[in-house]
Design an enzyme around this catalytic site. Structure first.
Site, short mmCIF file in Angstrom:
data_model
loop_
_atom_site.label_atom_id
_atom_site.label_comp_id
_atom_site.label_asym_id
_atom_site.label_seq_id
_atom_site.Cartn_x
_atom_site.Cartn_y
_atom_site.Cartn_z
N ASP A 60 0.84 -1.20 0.00
CA ASP A 60 0.00 0.00 0.00
C ASP A 60 0.88 1.26 0.00
O ASP A 60 1.69 1.44 -0.91
CB ASP A 60 -0.96 -0.08 1.19
CG ASP A 60 -2.04 0.99 1.19
OD1 ASP A 60 -3.07 0.79 0.52
OD2 ASP A 60 -1.84 2.03 1.85
N HIS A 72 -7.04 -7.03 0.72
CA HIS A 72 -5.98 -6.03 0.65
C HIS A 72 -4.91 -6.27 1.70
O HIS A 72 -3.72 -6.06 1.43
CB HIS A 72 -6.59 -4.63 0.83
CG HIS A 72 -5.60 -3.52 0.80
ND1 HIS A 72 -4.86 -3.21 -0.31
CD2 HIS A 72 -5.22 -2.63 1.76
CE1 HIS A 72 -4.07 -2.17 -0.05
NE2 HIS A 72 -4.28 -1.80 1.20
#
Length: 290
Positions: free
Chosen positions: A105, A270
């Site tokens: 990320d 994620h």
């Protein structure tokens, strides 16, 4: 709270800024960079596994967790170039002039910039669940861009985003922990609390990090694209198959930046290093042999 068996260190990196880092294991070095809205704790399973035969360094990024959070002044304090330089300085302080680097990320954007700016330092590069900044902004179009509403919110001039998020930080940051996890049990209550506590104390710096990605980071990435600069080291990218969902070819976008590319998709959410740590550890070990 830190990773089991790791030592917590606080290391000066630049301009009066120090980073907190968990360090463990021995062997060839790898640095693991966390994402949003997390801290180095997101790597707790993977780092513990890799430490069996590698020196593993897990810092909190500038502006996050227990690391320093300098005020933004000229727009560069949270550029990925500045944050990448932090990581190189951190590793060098620990005795590592060359090291493998993995980021998730926000940390993946820092890792990407480190790979471009410090090509002789980064031996292998792993990117988890992002696109390069230029490509990210180009694919967010129309109604599908709603998935990235936070990117647009935190891109606004200083003042309003910080005020809105600070009014209900646990709801804001907790929303993403809930939305992006395929397996909520992968982030147990104690870890979730640690993440929310850290984010609550870091609203201005987190916003500054995101604001840089709508400004100075684009300038830096565009300059590299215009110059034809690419990542020279072996690169592994693993991400959810949201390229298909949003109508773009993620592997093709990444191949423009990384000639030596291994691109994979995962069924994990994620937060894949927490949801599927064995998968991510295996991927990183394979990368370290390239």
């Amino acid at each position: 709270m830190t990773i089991a068996g790791f030592d917590c260190q606080r290391i000066p990196v630049a301009d009066g800024v120090s980073l907190a880092a968990a360090v463990g294991g021995s062997g060839s070095p790898i640095v693991l960079l966390h994402g949003f809205p997390q801290t180095h704790l997101m790597w707790r399973h993977v780092a513990f596994d890799l430490a069996a035969d590698h020196t593993v360094i897990c810092p909190d990024l500038r502006g996050y967790g227990a690391s320093d959070k300098p005020a933004e002044t000229d727009g560069s304090a949270y550029s990925k170039r500045t944050m990448a330089a932090d990581i190189v300085a951190l590793a060098k302080s620990l005795g590592h002039d060359r090291f493998a680097l993995a980021g998730h990320d926000r940390g993946a954007l820092v890792a990407f910039r480190a790979g471009l700016d410090h090509a002789d330092t980064i031996t292998q590069l792993a990117i988890l669940d992002v696109l390069p900044t230029l490509d990210m902004w180009s694919v967010l179009q129309g109604r599908s861009a709603a998935v990235g509403f936070h990117l647009y919110l935190m891109a606004q001039p200083a003042g309003l985003p910080e005020q809105l998020i600070s009014a209900s930080p646990d709801a804001f940051f907790g929303y993403f922990l809930d939305l992006w996890a395929n397996d909520p049990a992968a982030i147990p209550a104690g870890i979730r609390t640690a993440y929310l506590d850290a984010c609550r104390a870091a609203v201005p710096s987190i916003v500054a990090d995101y604001r840089a990605t709508a400004g100075i980071d684009i300038t830096h990435d565009q300059a590299d694209r215009d110059a034809g600069n690419r990542l020279g080291m072996p690169v592994t990218v693993v991400q959810q198959d949201w390229g298909s969902a949003l109508g773009f070819d993620a592997a093709a976008l990444w191949s423009q930046w990384a000639p030596d590319l291994d691109h994979r998709t995962t069924s994990a959410g994620h937060f894949m290093a927490e949801e599927s740590p064995a998968e991510i550890s295996k991927l990183l070990r394979e990368l370290l042999t390239r």
